[in-house]
Structures are given as C-alpha cells and as structure tokens.
Motif scaffolding. Structure first.
Motif, PDB file in Angstrom:
ATOM      1  N   SER A 122       0.813  -1.213   0.000  1.00 42.16           N
ATOM      2  CA  SER A 122       0.000   0.000   0.000  1.00 42.16           C
ATOM      3  C   SER A 122       0.844   1.259   0.000  1.00 42.16           C
ATOM      4  CB  SER A 122      -0.947  -0.005   1.206  1.00 42.16           C
ATOM      5  OG  SER A 122      -1.960  -0.973   1.038  1.00 42.16           O
ATOM      6  N   ALA A 170       4.641   9.802  -0.257  1.00 37.36           N
ATOM      7  CA  ALA A 170       3.472   9.314   0.480  1.00 37.36           C
ATOM      8  C   ALA A 170       2.545  10.439   0.934  1.00 37.36           C
ATOM      9  CB  ALA A 170       3.932   8.516   1.692  1.00 37.36           C
ATOM     10  N   PRO A 221       3.037   3.997  -1.689  1.00 39.60           N
ATOM     11  CA  PRO A 221       3.245   4.449  -3.071  1.00 39.60           C
ATOM     12  C   PRO A 221       4.671   4.169  -3.534  1.00 39.60           C
ATOM     13  CG  PRO A 221       2.131   6.137  -1.770  1.00 39.60           C
ATOM     14  CD  PRO A 221       2.575   5.090  -0.810  1.00 39.60           C
ATOM     15  N   VAL A 261      -1.540  10.311   0.087  1.00 42.26           N
ATOM     16  CA  VAL A 261      -2.390   9.134   0.276  1.00 42.26           C
ATOM     17  C   VAL A 261      -3.585   9.476   1.161  1.00 42.26           C
ATOM     18  CG1 VAL A 261      -0.455   7.543   0.005  1.00 42.26           C
ATOM     19  CG2 VAL A 261      -1.123   8.282   2.299  1.00 42.26           C
ATOM     20  N   THR A 286       8.311   5.400  -2.057  1.00 46.41           N
ATOM     21  CA  THR A 286       8.235   5.810  -0.654  1.00 46.41           C
ATOM     22  C   THR A 286       9.458   5.313   0.100  1.00 46.41           C
ATOM     23  OG1 THR A 286       5.822   5.746  -0.684  1.00 46.41           O
ATOM     24  CG2 THR A 286       6.893   5.686   1.462  1.00 46.41           C
ATOM     25  N   ARG A 317      -5.917   4.176   2.719  1.00 49.68           N
ATOM     26  CA  ARG A 317      -4.652   3.607   2.254  1.00 49.68           C
ATOM     27  C   ARG A 317      -3.564   3.792   3.301  1.00 49.68           C
ATOM     28  NH1 ARG A 317      -1.739   4.705  -3.628  1.00 49.68           N
ATOM     29  NH2 ARG A 317       0.033   3.282  -3.296  1.00 49.68           N
ATOM     30  N   CYS A 318      -3.561   4.940   3.960  1.00 47.18           N
ATOM     31  CA  CYS A 318      -2.570   5.192   4.994  1.00 47.18           C
ATOM     32  C   CYS A 318      -2.691   4.168   6.118  1.00 47.18           C
ATOM     33  CB  CYS A 318      -2.750   6.605   5.544  1.00 47.18           C
ATOM     34  SG  CYS A 318      -1.570   7.027   6.864  1.00 47.18           S
TER      35      CYS A 318
END
Length: 610
Positions: free
Chosen positions: A246, A276, A248, A279, A251, A283-284
């Motif tokens: 998850s 990141a 990006p 987001v 990152t 997603r975070c």
C-alpha cells in the motif's frame, strides 16, 4: 572466529571487542591462517549472550598478509553497522567499491583460507589467498534467504604499500562470507508483510489479506530501522508476483532520518518522504497495518504507528485496531480440532482443553456418510470435505444438522489406494484443493467453492508426483510433498491466478522451492504460522524427526518439537497457544506448550481448519 578443525591453533592477531552492560571483554582471535601451503578452517565465533555486542579491531602495525586476511574475516562477523573496521583492511580504492550489502554467503563452518602458490611472492609485494568452504545458504541484496549447496571459492588479493610497507587487500569478492554459527549470532529472521494481490480486497472481499515475507536482518544493528527500510523497499523478488504494497512507489524514510525508536507509550513515528504525502486515510491505515504486522515481534514493542509526510501527520493506527484494517489468516482461533474416529466418521474436540471425548460433527460426514480416511474443514468451520477409506472419492458437505451429502464431487481412477486422492485442503477463498495420484493421470485439482467441475492447476517446475497438499492461510502459498523415485521432498510454491471475464480462471503454482532439502523422506507436514511449517521426515540414513522450517528454507530460532515415533499425520494452528497434534502409533496425541506428548484418544487424520 576460531579454528573449526579440531586441534587448529589460535593466533593472536585476529581479535574483536565484545561489550556488555557491565564491562568489556576482549575476545582472542580464532582464525587459523597459514602463511603458505595447506588449508585450515576458520571457525565461527562461539555463541555469545544476546546482549553482547562484538566489534572488530583494526589491523595491527606491520601485520602480515595472513593476519590481514584473518582480521578482515573476523571483522565481517562484528556488529559494526557499516563495516568501517573491515574496510580498514582494504586499500582506499577497494574500500570505496566493496559492497558488503550485496550478499551474505553462509558456510557450514567458517571460511578456510589457502595461500595461492601461483600468486606473486610475498617479497614482490603481492599475495593471494583462496577462501573455501561448503555453502549452506545465501542471503541476497533484498535480504532474502535461500538454501545452497556445493563448494565455495573466492580469491582475496593483497598488495604492500610501497611507502608505508603495510599490507592491505586490493581485490576480494563482493558481499560477505561467514560460518553458520556466526550467521546465527549476527542475523535474525523477521517477516515483513504485504497484501495478497489475488485474494481479499483484490477479489472483492472487504479486507486485504496480509502475507509474510521473511528476510534476515543484522540482529544488533538497529533491526527495527533495518526492517522498516526493507518493508518500504518492497517485497522480495520471490514473493513479488503475488503480493502488493500500500506504500506508493518510491516511498522511503524522509532524508536525514537515522534511527527509529518508539516513545514511552510504544508509539512509533515514521517520517516518510513526499511520495506518500497525498495518500488517503484508508490507504494510509493499510500502510500502518503493514508496519504493525511487521514489527509485532520486535523489541522494543510497537503498539501504535504514526505516519508522517509532507510536513504533517497522515494517520495513526493502534495495534488494537489493526485487525479491522487488514486480515492475517493465521490469527483466527479455531473452534475445534477435527479427526476421523474408529468408526471412520468425522469428529471434533475443543483444541485448548484437556478433553479426550470427541463429538460427531453436525451433517452427513459426521453421521451416516461414507467411511473416511482423511478430511479437511473450511476455515470458517461451516463446511467439511472427506476422502473415502479407499481413497477413490471426495465428498463435500455442510456441517449443519440434517445436511445431506449428495454425490461425490471427485473420483480417482487410480488402481490402488495409494494411487488415488490425497487429503484435501481449503484455501482462504473457500476453494478446495486435492491431488489425484493416479499414475496414469496425476493432477493437482481445485474445486471452486468446494463444488463444480474441478479445475486442473498448472504445475510447471514440479518434477514428480504430488503426495500431499496444504494451502497456507494467506491464500498465496501452497506446500506440497513431491515424490520422485525413492525420495519425497517438501516443496513450497506460489499460487498465481489469472482471471478473464466470462472464463474460468487459470491457476498456476509457480516458483516451487525445496524448503527442507536435507530430508529425503518427508512423511507429513502442516502449516504452523504465517511463514513456518512443521515437517516430519528423515535424512539419508537417519531416523525419523520432526522439525520446524521457514518457507525460505531456513530453520527458525525455536525449539524443535519433542521426539515422537511412528508419525503418520501432523497438524498445527497458527494460534501458537494451541497444541501441535499428530497421529502416531499411539493414536491422536497432542503437544501442549512446555509439556510432553499426551494421548488424546483413538483416531486418525487430525486437522485444524484449513
């Protein structure tokens, strides 16, 4: 390091300093390095207390070529974070280009070194040694472990500085090399977590399924920060085809971040770069869940993740909420242990109790169905599958009172009982797996939802006939016992699914790898956690043994189960509080934590759900 051959003498120039909480201890050198001629071993450092940190000493003034090589090999096993001391044994140019992080080669014993008689003479200012040993494993640049065999060979070349007259190494293999004992002292296995790309949310379910990706990190060199960086770098190449992250792309920890440490409330703040920053919260929280799963067993404990990027907080996630964000297949506590009783019916018993009297399961398989020899129960414990006593037919039925069984969902044309169906196994999507051992048509089969026309699974790279099948709770790994000739091996592969609208999926087992190559006769196995199996077998000329093995082929740092003879089946739960259970010459037996094997009752084919 020390002489690994009995009687090899110690030499004084190789040395390391070990620091403990109450003081320092000087460790005498252990490598035995000849000036010329015969080969001698280089033993690993004796095991030390886990709180001891070992630091190598720099090269002594006027050290000879053997002492330089010896000291360098010693320095590779120290706890120096960036190998600064090891680089002092190299020429300045070689120190700049040597990349120890590229690989770690693990040898049966410490590396031996033999002076190269064909190299230029020492009095000409050059000297060479050949490092030798027997390979046990390699760890690649992504920290992924793989068993290895065969001889190891590497050349170390030294030059004498014309002005200072000091010897230094000017050519050597990239990476590091050490004995198995030093590897076990210096490294530890940690599972980082990603999400299955062919299960869970990827197939329409609410929560993504977490998948363990074991890697090896240096035990006393800030392992928490190491494993966070490794998680952000992405999955190992072996697991990458079947998982996603998850985080990006690109990152990483924010530039300038050094060591990560939880605060006094066990909250870990993780500053990320701007990749990141955009987001969303959902997603975070998945990113935070990956970190919490990964750091769960490290010390100090982490109970909350605070992710930051772009100058502010992205989200926080506490350990108490992680299961609402993502699932781990092995965290569910099963309601029952299941097995086949003396009447060949499916029965069950509470797994965590001392009960010895089983109850029939509801439904036809527990009452008036066919005689059974092996069974599997779905992970939600709503459905059961059983193979008939002769191995010819597979039945599937609901475990509800009054449920009818119906016709067999699969039959085998094999001529003998051992040439028919294996025990079945349910995966995370409630699909049912089984192998048909018919010599004329051996197949690995998948029944979607446990019913319908069986789908033949492709098995490229699997050389032999499948004798046992167990699918991992994560839904992306499958363990197989494969028979070829007179050998039965344990193989772990990845499950790839290709789906097109309006067509049945194509399912393939890829990247099969032998994970217990030293066992030539595997008789039973079961998943015993996210990345661990319990396996029963014997080595060539050896006796039957039961051990744990990681999916990467390494041996986990946990005690092996107590000895048990005549084991025919074994089953384990991902919940470590529940006992290991086996079918042996004594019937159904269980192994509670810290105890010896105890008989439960008569019966065969024990299984936890899955």
């Amino acid at each position: 390091m020390g002489a690994d051959r009995e009687g090899a003498r110690r030499r004084t120039p190789a040395r390391a300093v070990a620091y403990v909480a109450c003081g320092g201890v000087l460790l005498a050198g252990c490598a035995s390095m000849p000036d010329s001629g015969g080969l001698r071993g280089v033993e690993s450092t004796p095991r030390l207390d886990s709180q001891v940190r070992v630091f190598a000493m720099p090269p002594a003034e006027d050290a000879t070529p053997p002492q330089i090589v010896q000291g360098f090999l010693e320095a590779l096993t120290s706890d120096d974070p960036h190998y600064k001391t090891a680089r002092q044994y190299l020429t300045p140019e070689t120190a700049r280009t040597w990349r120890p992080e590229l690989s770690t080669t693990v040898l049966m014993d410490g590396p031996g070194a033999e002076a190269d008689s064909h190299a230029a003479r020492q009095d000409a200012g050059e000297f060479s040694f050949t490092l030798t040993g027997t390979k046990v494993a390699t760890v690649d640049a992504h920290q992924s472990y793989a068993p290895a065999t065969g001889p190891y060979g590497g050349t170390v070349h030294l030059k004498q500085d014309k002005k200072s007259k000091q010897w230094r190494i000017d050519a050597l293999p990239q990476g590091v090399v050490m004995g198995r004992t030093d590897f076990q002292r210096n490294y530890m296995s940690v599972s980082k977590y990603y999400f299955a790309s062919n299960t869970g949310a990827a197939r329409g379910n609410a929560e993504p399924m977490a998948v363990a990706d074991p890697v090896y990190v240096r035990k006393r060199v800030d392992p928490l920060t190491q494993i966070v960086r490794s998680l952000l770098d992405g999955p190992t190449s072996r697991l990458a085809p079947v998982v996603r992250t998850s985080f990006p792309a690109g990152t990483a920890l924010r530039e300038g971040v050094g060591s990560l440490t939880p605060d006094d409330r066990s909250r870990l703040t993780v500053p990320l770069n701007d990749r990141a920053a955009a987001v969303g919260r959902s997603r975070c929280e998945e990113m935070a869940a990956q970190l919490l799963f990964t750091l769960r067993n490290l010390t100090p404990a982490v109970e909350e993740i605070d992710l930051r990027a772009g100058g502010g907080s992205l989200c926080s996630l506490a350990e108490s909420r992680v299961e609402s964000v993502a699932s781990r297949g092995e965290t569910r506590h099963p309601d029952y242990l299941y097995f086949v009783d003396a009447e060949h019916r499916l029965v069950r018993i509470a797994p965590g109790s001392g009960a010895t009297k089983p109850d029939p399961v509801p439904g036809a398989l527990g009452a008036d169905g066919p005689d059974l020899r092996s069974v599997a129960v779905s992970r939600d414990e709503h459905t059961a599958a059983g193979v008939t006593l002769d191995g010819r037919a597979l039945y599937v039925g609901s475990m509800v009172l009054g449920g009818e069984l119906g016709e067999a969902v699969l039959t085998s044309g094999g001529g003998g009982e051992e040439d028919r169906l294996t025990a079945p196994s349910w995966d995370a999507q409630d699909d049912l797996w089984v192998a048909d051992r018919d010599p004329g048509n051996p197949r690995l089969l998948l029944l979607e939802g446990g019913r319908g026309e069986p789908l033949q699974v492709r098995t490229p790279g699997i050389d032999g006939r499948i004798q046992a099948v167990r699918v991992a709770a994560d839904g992306v790994r499958i363990a197989l016992v494969v028979e070829k000739g007179d050998k039965r091996s344990l193989v772990v592969g990845l499950i790839e699914r290709a789906e097109e609208p309006g067509r049945r999926p194509t399912v393939t087992v890829v990247e099969p790898r032998s994970v217990a190559p030293e066992l030539e006769q595997v008789t039973a196995m079961s998943w015993a956690g996210d990345s661990r199996l319990v396996v029963v077998g014997r080595e060539h000329g050896g006796v039957e043994q039961m051990r744990y093995v990681q999916v990467d082929g390494s041996t986990p740092d946990v005690p092996a189960p107590a000895a048990l003879t005549g084991v025919k089946d074994v089953t384990a739960s991902g919940d470590e509080r529940l006992p290991l259970v086996a079918y042996s010459v004594d019937g159904i037996v269980r192994l509670p934590s810290g105890a010896q094997w105890q008989k439960v009752t008569e019966g065969t084919a024990p299984v936890y759900p899955g």
